[in-house]
Scaffold this motif. Structure first.
Motif, PDB file in Angstrom:
ATOM      1  N   ALA A   1      31.370  18.950 -83.451  1.00 16.39           N
ATOM      2  CA  ALA A   1      32.837  18.880 -83.519  1.00 16.39           C
ATOM      3  C   ALA A   1      33.276  17.508 -84.011  1.00 16.39           C
ATOM      4  O   ALA A   1      32.583  16.508 -83.829  1.00 16.39           O
ATOM      5  CB  ALA A   1      33.446  19.152 -82.147  1.00 16.39           C
ATOM      6  N   ALA A   2      34.454  17.486 -84.644  1.00 18.47           N
ATOM      7  CA  ALA A   2      35.104  16.244 -85.079  1.00 18.47           C
ATOM      8  C   ALA A   2      36.570  16.325 -84.680  1.00 18.47           C
ATOM      9  O   ALA A   2      37.174  17.395 -84.736  1.00 18.47           O
ATOM     10  CB  ALA A   2      34.975  16.076 -86.587  1.00 18.47           C
ATOM     11  N   ASP A   3      37.140  15.205 -84.294  1.00 12.55           N
ATOM     12  CA  ASP A   3      38.532  15.172 -83.835  1.00 12.55           C
ATOM     13  C   ASP A   3      39.537  15.155 -84.971  1.00 12.55           C
ATOM     14  O   ASP A   3      40.724  15.328 -84.737  1.00 12.55           O
ATOM     15  CB  ASP A   3      38.774  13.946 -82.955  1.00 12.55           C
ATOM     16  N   THR A   4      39.095  14.928 -86.185  1.00 10.97           N
ATOM     17  CA  THR A   4      40.013  14.856 -87.313  1.00 10.97           C
ATOM     18  C   THR A   4      39.719  15.962 -88.324  1.00 10.97           C
ATOM     19  O   THR A   4      38.577  16.347 -88.529  1.00 10.97           O
ATOM     20  CB  THR A   4      39.913  13.499 -88.026  1.00 10.97           C
ATOM     21  N   THR A   5      40.773  16.451 -88.942  1.00 10.14           N
ATOM     22  CA  THR A   5      40.649  17.453 -90.001  1.00 10.14           C
ATOM     23  C   THR A   5      40.384  16.734 -91.310  1.00 10.14           C
ATOM     24  O   THR A   5      41.027  15.720 -91.588  1.00 10.14           O
ATOM     25  CB  THR A   5      41.963  18.260 -90.112  1.00 10.14           C
ATOM     26  N   PRO A   6      39.439  17.228 -92.119  1.00  9.38           N
ATOM     27  CA  PRO A   6      39.197  16.580 -93.413  1.00  9.38           C
ATOM     28  C   PRO A   6      40.468  16.583 -94.261  1.00  9.38           C
ATOM     29  O   PRO A   6      41.176  17.580 -94.332  1.00  9.38           O
ATOM     30  CB  PRO A   6      38.117  17.446 -94.061  1.00  9.38           C
ATOM     31  N   ALA A   7      40.758  15.457 -94.881  1.00  9.64           N
ATOM     32  CA  ALA A   7      41.918  15.343 -95.767  1.00  9.64           C
ATOM     33  C   ALA A   7      41.435  15.539 -97.200  1.00  9.64           C
ATOM     34  O   ALA A   7      40.508  14.881 -97.631  1.00  9.64           O
ATOM     35  CB  ALA A   7      42.566  13.973 -95.609  1.00  9.64           C
ATOM     36  N   GLY A   8      42.051  16.446 -97.902  1.00 11.52           N
ATOM     37  CA  GLY A   8      41.657  16.695 -99.288  1.00 11.52           C
ATOM     38  C   GLY A   8      40.394  17.531 -99.370  1.00 11.52           C
ATOM     39  O   GLY A   8      39.954  18.119 -98.381  1.00 11.52           O
ATOM     40  N   PRO A   9      39.785  17.570-100.540  1.00 10.60           N
ATOM     41  CA  PRO A   9      38.566  18.355-100.704  1.00 10.60           C
ATOM     42  C   PRO A   9      37.445  17.805 -99.816  1.00 10.60           C
ATOM     43  O   PRO A   9      37.336  16.598 -99.632  1.00 10.60           O
ATOM     44  CB  PRO A   9      38.205  18.175-102.176  1.00 10.60           C
ATOM     45  N   PHE A  10      36.635  18.716 -99.272  1.00  8.45           N
ATOM     46  CA  PHE A  10      35.527  18.293 -98.430  1.00  8.45           C
ATOM     47  C   PHE A  10      34.360  19.259 -98.595  1.00  8.45           C
ATOM     48  O   PHE A  10      34.515  20.387 -99.049  1.00  8.45           O
ATOM     49  CB  PHE A  10      35.944  18.200 -96.956  1.00  8.45           C
ATOM     50  N   ALA A  11      33.194  18.779 -98.233  1.00  8.67           N
ATOM     51  CA  ALA A  11      31.975  19.580 -98.180  1.00  8.67           C
ATOM     52  C   ALA A  11      31.198  19.114 -96.963  1.00  8.67           C
ATOM     53  O   ALA A  11      31.465  18.042 -96.412  1.00  8.67           O
ATOM     54  CB  ALA A  11      31.151  19.416 -99.453  1.00  8.67           C
ATOM     55  N   LEU A  12      30.246  19.907 -96.540  1.00 10.62           N
ATOM     56  CA  LEU A  12      29.401  19.541 -95.408  1.00 10.62           C
ATOM     57  C   LEU A  12      27.958  19.450 -95.882  1.00 10.62           C
ATOM     58  O   LEU A  12      27.511  20.271 -96.683  1.00 10.62           O
ATOM     59  CB  LEU A  12      29.511  20.589 -94.296  1.00 10.62           C
ATOM     60  N   ARG A  13      27.249  18.438 -95.394  1.00 11.61           N
ATOM     61  CA  ARG A  13      25.823  18.299 -95.678  1.00 11.61           C
ATOM     62  C   ARG A  13      25.082  18.385 -94.352  1.00 11.61           C
ATOM     63  O   ARG A  13      25.332  17.595 -93.452  1.00 11.61           O
ATOM     64  CB  ARG A  13      25.522  16.972 -96.357  1.00 11.61           C
ATOM     65  N   LEU A  14      24.193  19.351 -94.235  1.00  9.76           N
ATOM     66  CA  LEU A  14      23.434  19.589 -93.016  1.00  9.76           C
ATOM     67  C   LEU A  14      22.016  19.085 -93.227  1.00  9.76           C
ATOM     68  O   LEU A  14      21.381  19.410 -94.238  1.00  9.76           O
ATOM     69  CB  LEU A  14      23.419  21.095 -92.711  1.00  9.76           C
ATOM     70  N   ARG A  15      21.533  18.300 -92.270  1.00  6.94           N
ATOM     71  CA  ARG A  15      20.147  17.832 -92.291  1.00  6.94           C
ATOM     72  C   ARG A  15      19.497  18.257 -90.988  1.00  6.94           C
ATOM     73  O   ARG A  15      19.869  17.784 -89.922  1.00  6.94           O
ATOM     74  CB  ARG A  15      20.082  16.316 -92.435  1.00  6.94           C
ATOM     75  N   ALA A  16      18.548  19.167 -91.100  1.00 13.08           N
ATOM     76  CA  ALA A  16      17.813  19.653 -89.931  1.00 13.08           C
ATOM     77  C   ALA A  16      16.330  19.583 -90.278  1.00 13.08           C
ATOM     78  O   ALA A  16      15.853  20.341 -91.124  1.00 13.08           O
ATOM     79  CB  ALA A  16      18.209  21.073 -89.575  1.00 13.08           C
ATOM     80  N   GLY A  17      15.620  18.661 -89.649  1.00 17.09           N
ATOM     81  CA  GLY A  17      14.210  18.457 -89.989  1.00 17.09           C
ATOM     82  C   GLY A  17      14.096  17.983 -91.423  1.00 17.09           C
ATOM     83  O   GLY A  17      14.741  17.041 -91.844  1.00 17.09           O
ATOM     84  N   ASP A  18      13.266  18.671 -92.215  1.00 17.30           N
ATOM     85  CA  ASP A  18      13.092  18.325 -93.624  1.00 17.30           C
ATOM     86  C   ASP A  18      14.078  19.049 -94.522  1.00 17.30           C
ATOM     87  O   ASP A  18      14.103  18.825 -95.725  1.00 17.30           O
ATOM     88  CB  ASP A  18      11.667  18.668 -94.077  1.00 17.30           C
ATOM     89  N   GLU A  19      14.869  19.943 -93.952  1.00 14.77           N
ATOM     90  CA  GLU A  19      15.780  20.775 -94.735  1.00 14.77           C
ATOM     91  C   GLU A  19      17.140  20.093 -94.923  1.00 14.77           C
ATOM     92  O   GLU A  19      17.704  19.541 -93.988  1.00 14.77           O
ATOM     93  CB  GLU A  19      15.962  22.116 -94.029  1.00 14.77           C
ATOM     94  N   VAL A  20      17.655  20.161 -96.157  1.00 16.08           N
ATOM     95  CA  VAL A  20      18.978  19.630 -96.479  1.00 16.08           C
ATOM     96  C   VAL A  20      19.772  20.756 -97.126  1.00 16.08           C
ATOM     97  O   VAL A  20      19.327  21.355 -98.098  1.00 16.08           O
ATOM     98  CB  VAL A  20      18.905  18.422 -97.431  1.00 16.08           C
ATOM     99  N   VAL A  21      20.940  21.058 -96.562  1.00 14.63           N
ATOM    100  CA  VAL A  21      21.816  22.107 -97.074  1.00 14.63           C
ATOM    101  C   VAL A  21      23.191  21.495 -97.287  1.00 14.63           C
ATOM    102  O   VAL A  21      23.715  20.816 -96.410  1.00 14.63           O
ATOM    103  CB  VAL A  21      21.905  23.298 -96.085  1.00 14.63           C
ATOM    104  N   THR A  22      23.776  21.740 -98.450  1.00 17.58           N
ATOM    105  CA  THR A  22      25.113  21.255 -98.760  1.00 17.58           C
ATOM    106  C   THR A  22      26.016  22.442 -99.047  1.00 17.58           C
ATOM    107  O   THR A  22      25.620  23.357 -99.762  1.00 17.58           O
ATOM    108  CB  THR A  22      25.087  20.322 -99.986  1.00 17.58           C
ATOM    109  N   THR A  23      27.236  22.420 -98.498  1.00 24.64           N
ATOM    110  CA  THR A  23      28.171  23.527 -98.718  1.00 24.64           C
ATOM    111  C   THR A  23      28.941  23.307-100.012  1.00 24.64           C
ATOM    112  O   THR A  23      28.923  22.230-100.595  1.00 24.64           O
ATOM    113  CB  THR A  23      29.185  23.628 -97.561  1.00 24.64           C
ATOM    114  N   GLU A  24      29.648  24.340-100.409  1.00 24.66           N
ATOM    115  CA  GLU A  24      30.574  24.237-101.532  1.00 24.66           C
ATOM    116  C   GLU A  24      31.734  23.315-101.127  1.00 24.66           C
ATOM    117  O   GLU A  24      31.996  23.128 -99.945  1.00 24.66           O
ATOM    118  CB  GLU A  24      31.157  25.620-101.878  1.00 24.66           C
ATOM    119  N   TRP A  25      32.446  22.779-102.107  1.00 29.56           N
ATOM    120  CA  TRP A  25      33.609  21.952-101.831  1.00 29.56           C
ATOM    121  C   TRP A  25      34.817  22.840-101.625  1.00 29.56           C
ATOM    122  O   TRP A  25      35.033  23.797-102.356  1.00 29.56           O
ATOM    123  CB  TRP A  25      33.853  20.990-103.000  1.00 29.56           C
TER     124      TRP A  25
END
Length: 168
Positions: free
Chosen positions: A141-165
């Protein structure tokens, strides 16, 4: 015959200040910002070098898998009559990893499935705007809403996943 070095200040050893004479209240952040501004005016960054840096940064996550947006409540949900300020629900999928996210005026929260500890970075432009940590159940969770375009980058172990903007 006296040596010239005998008259040096005791706080100075071979021209290096040992810190004893420094004011502890000195704002180094302000000095750094002023030096940055002076360098930008006196020795600006060439446009070609800036473009090369941006291009190199774009390759930073070249090995990251892009998570596909599989559900967006703005598009896929049935509207509820009279509901106002409804949070936006998003689901991203990449291989065996699913990321459920809720974006509202109160902030951003979500869960990684299958549940696992992970590091989630909220990207806003070329920089990370927030770094979040998912617990053992995959919740974050985050207390602030992203302002403008945003994407998420997930790092779990050796795996990296990035979402669409997206826009919040």
């Amino acid at each position: 015959m006296s040596d010239k070095n005998d008259t040096n200040d005791t706080n100075d050893t071979n021209g290096v200040n040992d810190g004893a004479g420094w004011d502890d209240g000195f704002d180094t952040g302000l000095l750094e910002e002023e030096l940055r501004q002076a360098a930008a005016v006196l020795d600006p960054l060439p446009a070609a070098l800036l473009q090369s840096a941006v291009d190199a940064y774009a390759l930073y996550d070249l090995d990251a898998r892009v998570a596909e947006l599989t559900f967006d409540s703005l598009v896929d949900a049935i509207p509820v009559r009279g509901a106002t300020d409804v949070p936006r629900m998003l689901t991203f999928s990449a291989g065996g990893v699913t990321l459920d996210v809720e974006v509202s005026a109160q902030g951003l929260m979500g869960q990684v499935l299958p549940p696992q500890p992970a590091r989630i970075e909220v990207l806003g432009g070329p920089r990370t705007t927030a770094a979040l940590t998912a617990d053992d159940m995959g919740r974050f969770a985050a207390d602030t809403t992203p302002a403008g375009p945003f994407a998420l980058r997930l790092r779990a172990g050796d795996e990296v996943v990035t979402t669409e903007w997206l826009r919040a």
